[in-house]
Scaffold this active site. Structure first.
Site, mmCIF file in Angstrom:
data_model
loop_
_atom_site.group_PDB
_atom_site.id
_atom_site.type_symbol
_atom_site.label_atom_id
_atom_site.label_comp_id
_atom_site.label_asym_id
_atom_site.label_seq_id
_atom_site.Cartn_x
_atom_site.Cartn_y
_atom_site.Cartn_z
ATOM 1 N N ASP A 63 22.474 -9.256 -24.897
ATOM 2 C CA ASP A 63 22.745 -9.968 -23.772
ATOM 3 C C ASP A 63 21.912 -9.880 -22.736
ATOM 4 O O ASP A 63 21.877 -10.654 -21.759
ATOM 5 C CB ASP A 63 24.268 -9.818 -23.686
ATOM 6 C CG ASP A 63 24.796 -8.450 -23.431
ATOM 7 O OD1 ASP A 63 24.051 -7.355 -23.972
ATOM 8 O OD2 ASP A 63 25.947 -8.283 -22.333
ATOM 9 N N SER A 202 36.784 -1.150 -22.410
ATOM 10 C CA SER A 202 37.797 -0.738 -21.297
ATOM 11 C C SER A 202 37.420 -0.964 -19.996
ATOM 12 O O SER A 202 38.012 -1.238 -19.020
ATOM 13 C CB SER A 202 38.217 0.827 -21.561
ATOM 14 O OG SER A 202 37.418 1.554 -21.613
ATOM 15 N N ASP A 248 30.493 -8.650 -22.179
ATOM 16 C CA ASP A 248 31.931 -7.887 -22.201
ATOM 17 C C ASP A 248 32.932 -8.847 -21.309
ATOM 18 O O ASP A 248 33.895 -8.957 -21.526
ATOM 19 C CB ASP A 248 31.876 -6.520 -21.898
ATOM 20 C CG ASP A 248 31.071 -5.363 -22.686
ATOM 21 O OD1 ASP A 248 31.127 -5.986 -23.763
ATOM 22 O OD2 ASP A 248 30.325 -4.437 -22.068
#
Length: 565
Positions: A63, A202, A248
């Site tokens: 990415d 997270s 993400d």
């Protein structure tokens, strides 16, 4: 397009979670965080912000070079109960809190309560600079919050989320003269079910949820699209020292239930929701996440791992451009995706998935030009030294340092340009092929093609092999988990996330999940002593989840929670 949609605003849990069983389970959790918030801060929260973790089904470490990936949001998430601080709850700290002070607490007792406030920099930009800054996520903030990137703490992610809101919505020139333009003081209470350091993102969930919390409390959510929130969150996470590519954040913000996300980044962020194949009669498949229990802290180890991969791919793109006769300016820092586009003579608007696949297939033989000569290096070594790297770049040492090293810390004896390039282009192909398999299956008028799940699994297996041997972002424990998953009946299994520990993701028949987990437990030594909730924390099945939502009115929430007990 999905990235242009507004952030969802829900006024009841059954809107946020259409499945009634899930809504009931979440209702208990939301009620707990609301009640605990009132105990700790002396007033009810005004909003709850939620951002899920994500599992990347395929497309790892590409990415940030602007190739697409295929993530899905998971059911585990970060919740923040939030609201403006009340004068009576500030314990004499009202003056500090008038300039956007923050009190942050966490239901997990290992995270100590934190109090901090932003400060205006003494020399702010001009009015014109402020106007220019408002139009770009790359603008330097006129506010200051101390973030120690060498000893990262949980509140650093909160501060990172706050930075983007301060930079975009609270111009320093106005804030210096008008106290009404200050951000409001905020009380925050966090809880989360995404394991930290597991490769399920997270950190991105924390930054996205924090950004949303500050937007909602300051009434700045109107007009914020999913795409602009992704861009803000990407920039915000860089404040903690990670050069994130956006995968993400895009998954955490844009995803919807039952779908994965084909997310692309060139020439701009774009996202296509792709329903995952669902058999009508044969057993359905789910994704099982298995935590290796090797903690992957990509900030602490970034100079050897994550950030090093970023630099290797960026320098590799320049070196390959030189070998292909593509002219670059001395200050340019193009990615492999940009070099591919220039080599193809593709329009700035980019290529569709089909055109990109053809282009990558044509380009792959050119990657061999990055193989270094065998002479003068250890047997089997395909990397180059720093001195060789500078020479290959065509830049002076000073210019090379300015363009590639002045903004990031990396450390390596050999820089692996060829391996990283080979991984990037073959992984980009696998992402497109994964998308094609899903689209063909969704278009089938009857039952799914018999080999659909097998093909998806094969692509996942190939991806893990590349991550392990070319990107070198795996570790022995993760490799062992993938082998175990295959022997336990998974269609395919691969590392997911930044790597060097963290989680695997495996495609497993839904009716075999219990048997699969038991076999992995018996075969993976760190799991053998785990039972009950500890085992469920380490290995669990998940379905694609909804992305982040911006606010949930607590008055209605409490009514629903009371109905569910």
């Amino acid at each position: 397009m999905a990235a242009q949609l507004p952030i969802p605003v829900f006024t009841s849990l059954d809107q946020a979670f259409p499945d009634l069983q899930t809504a009931a389970i979440q209702g208990v959790r939301y009620k707990e965080v609301v009640e605990e918030y009132e105990k700790r801060f002396g007033h009810k929260p005004t909003y709850i912000a939620r951002a899920p973790g994500r599992v990347n089904l395929i497309g790892e470490h590409i990415d940030y070079v602007l190739f697409g990936a295929f993530p899905a949001a998971i059911e585990r998430d970060i919740l923040i109960a939030c609201g403006p601080s009340l004068p009576s709850s500030t314990s004499g700290a009202a003056e500090t809190l008038t300039v956007g002070g923050v009190r942050a607490e966490n239901l997990n007792p290992k995270y100590a309560p934190q109090t901090f406030a932003p400060m205006l920099k003494t020399a702010g930009p001009s009015a014109q600079e402020e106007a220019d800054a408002a139009s770009t996520v790359h603008a330097e903030s006129a506010w200051h919050l101390d973030i120690n990137t060498r000893e990262l703490r949980w509140e650093s992610y909160i501060k990172a989320g706050y930075y983007g809101v301060l930079s975009r919505f609270f111009p320093a020139a106005l804030a210096e003269t008008d106290k009404q333009a200050h951000p409001v003081p905020v009380d925050l209470l966090f809880t989360g079910s995404v394991p930290s350091g597991s490769g399920l993102s997270s950190s991105a969930a924390m930054v996205v949820a924090s950004t949303l919390a500050f937007l909602t409390v300051n009434n700045k959510l109107d007009g914020v699209t999913k795409g602009s929130l992704v861009e803000m969150a990407m920039e915000n996470e860089k404040r903690v020292g990670v050069n994130s590519g956006g995968l993400d954040q895009a998954a955490s913000v844009i995803c919807t239930p039952h779908s994965a996300l084909y997310v692309t980044f060139y020439p701009k962020l774009d996202a296509e929701l792709i329903p995952l194949p669902t058999p009508r009669t044969s057993p359905r498949a789910v994704f099982v996440c298995a935590n290796s229990l090797v903690v992957s802290d990509k900030v602490v180890s970034a100079k050897w791992h994550y950030n090093l991969r970023v630099v290797e791919t960026l320098v590799g793109a320049r070196v390959l451009a030189n070998k292909l006769g593509i002219t670059l300016g001395p200050n340019e820092r193009p990615t492999f995706r940009v070099i591919l586009s220039r080599w193809l003579g593709a329009p700035e608007s980019g290529l569709d998935a089909d055109g990109l696949k053809v282009g990558i297939e044509r380009f792959l033989p050119e990657v061999e030009k990055l193989r270094p000569p065998r002479e003068g290096r250890p047997a089997g070594e395909e990397g180059v030294t720093l001195d060789e790297l500078v020479e290959l770049s065509g830049l002076s040492k000073e210019q090379f340092h300015k363009v590639y090293l002045s903004w990031v810390e990396v450390e390596a004896e050999y820089f692996q340009l060829y391996k990283r390039a080979r991984h990037v282009f073959t992984e980009a192909l696998r992402v497109i092929e994964f998308r094609e398999v899903c689209l063909r299956a969704n278009a089938a008028s009857g039952e799914l093609p018999a080999d659909t799940l097998v093909k998806l699994g094969e692509l996942m297996d190939q991806s893990h092999e590349s991550c392990s041997t070319l990107c070198e972002s795996s570790c022995p424990e993760v490799d062992a988990l993938c082998r175990l998953a295959k022997s336990a009946g998974a269609f395919g299994s691969r590392i997911t996330g930044a790597g060097w520990g963290g989680c695997t993701v495996s495609l497993v028949a839904e009716d075999k999940v219990g048997e699969f987990i038991q076999k992995v437990k018996e075969g993976y030594e760190p799991y053998r002593a785990l039972e009950g909730e500890k085992l469920r924390e380490a290995i669990f099945a998940t379905k694609p989840s909804a992305g982040a939502f911006g606010e949930l009115f607590v008055a209605l929430l409490l009514d629903m929670c009371s109905c569910w007990g």
